[in-house]
Design a protein around this motif. Structure first.
Motif: not given
Length: 368
Positions: A205-229
């Protein structure tokens, strides 16, 4: 897979023509056997052999990234070092060699100068001003990371391609990852049957709710390190990052995936007051250097918390049944944080930091 000892590593390195003055195992790597090397000429290096996570024995295929499901390889790691070093122009290890053997493949890379961010903060007697200044510098670097863009979401592989291919909505990308994590939780017994259904329904349900926000046109795909600590990047004597070396899980993803990791592992290094100052300091450096994304709306914060909750599920199953005298209860306690989020919609990052503090030993409040 054979356990790689310092003696085995020494023999294989010597066979490849390296003259080793000293070799010491670094016992921290979850996906690698790692060795600190001093070559006969005095140059410092790091040697890495692939290994399977202790917590995933018999559950996933060897060399599979338990965070994102992609295939880990030394070739992929070398590609990511080169990408960060040459394209992003941030300090990443120079690769001295990549080698194959019957026992296991391995790489020898430059040992980056400096000390871990965690060691730096301890050296500064856990002073808030030094911690915050270092995060402003980190923000400047991460802004550069996020300038590298991709045409879809996924794992960045050794040839520069993105796998799986053609994913243009990050909801689709992460639902498949969550399916993997839920299956692991089920097989380990980390979730009861009722809990499994509740978690599945919640995240779908959560990911369905945020589909519009998480579309690549609204949230561009960029390089992400992801695991910074604070243990996986080095800083100099002034807290300026001088070495990024834990890059094997880098993703083509929305920048929100970076912010989840920062809140999850770094901003919460101390108490709630410093947490808020830490994000502010980071964002100051990030925006000064042209960072294009930062959380502004309630939906932005909700997406970051959702991605953090996905990591809570991964850590629940990862630490479930993990007995080492220190983290014996982590699986259950992180599971509690997950279900607290599902009830409230908020991640308690400080409570999560309290758990990590048991291992890392830093105080909850800065000393000065």
């Amino acid at each position: 897979m054979t356990k790689i000892t310092a003696q085995i590593a020494l023999q294989l390195l010597s066979k490849e023509g390296y003259s080793i003055k000293k070799i010491t195992e670094i016992p921290e790597g979850s996906n690698h056997y790692v060795f600190d090397i001093i070559l006969s000429g005095g140059k410092s290096a790091i040697c890495k052999f692939s290994k399977k996570r202790y917590t995933e024995q018999g559950l996933i295929a060897e060399n599979t990234d338990s965070l994102f499901g992609g295939k880990l390889s030394l070739e992929r790691e070398v590609f990511l070092y080169t990408l960060v070093k040459d394209a992003v122009q941030l300090p990443a290890p120079k690769v001295y060699g990549i080698h194959k053997s019957q026992i296991g493949n391995f790489i020898l890379v430059e040992k980056m100068p400096g000390q871990s961010h965690k060691e730096y903060i301890a050296q500064k007697n856990f002073a808030a001003k030094d911690f915050l200044a270092s995060l402003k510098a980190l923000g400047r670097d991460i802004a550069k990371v996020h300038r590298t863009k991709f045409s879809s979401f996924g794992n960045i592989m050794a040839d520069g391609n993105i796998e799986p291919s053609g994913i243009l909505n990050f909801s689709d990308r992460f639902l498949s990852i969550m399916e993997m994590r839920i299956n692991l939780a089920e097989r380990k017994g980390a979730l009861t049957g009722r809990e499994l259904e509740k978690v599945k329904t919640f995240f779908i349900k959560k990911f369905k709710d945020y589909r519009t926000i998480l579309d690549i046109n609204n949230s561009p795909s960029v390089l992400v390190f992801t695991d910074m600590h604070s243990d996986n990047f080095f800083v100099d004597d002034y807290g300026i990052p001088c070495g990024y070396f834990d890059l094997e899980s880098c993703q083509a993803a929305p920048a929100a995936l970076e912010f989840y990791g920062l809140r999850f592992f770094i901003f919460n290094y101390f108490n709630q007051e410093i947490y808020e100052q830490a994000e502010e300091a980071f964002l100051e450096g990030y925006t000064i250097n042209g960072g294009h994304y930062f959380p502004k709306t309630s939906s932005d914060h909700e997406v970051i918390d959702l991605l953090s909750a996905c990591r809570l599920l991964e850590l629940t199953e990862s630490y479930w049944g993990y007995i080492d005298g220190l983290r014996d209860t982590w699986g259950q306690r992180i599971k509690t944080l997950l279900f607290d989020y599902m009830a409230s919609g908020k991640i308690d990052y400080i409570a999560l930091g309290d758990i990590f503090r048991e291992r890392d030993g830093q105080p909850r409040n800065p000393i000065n």
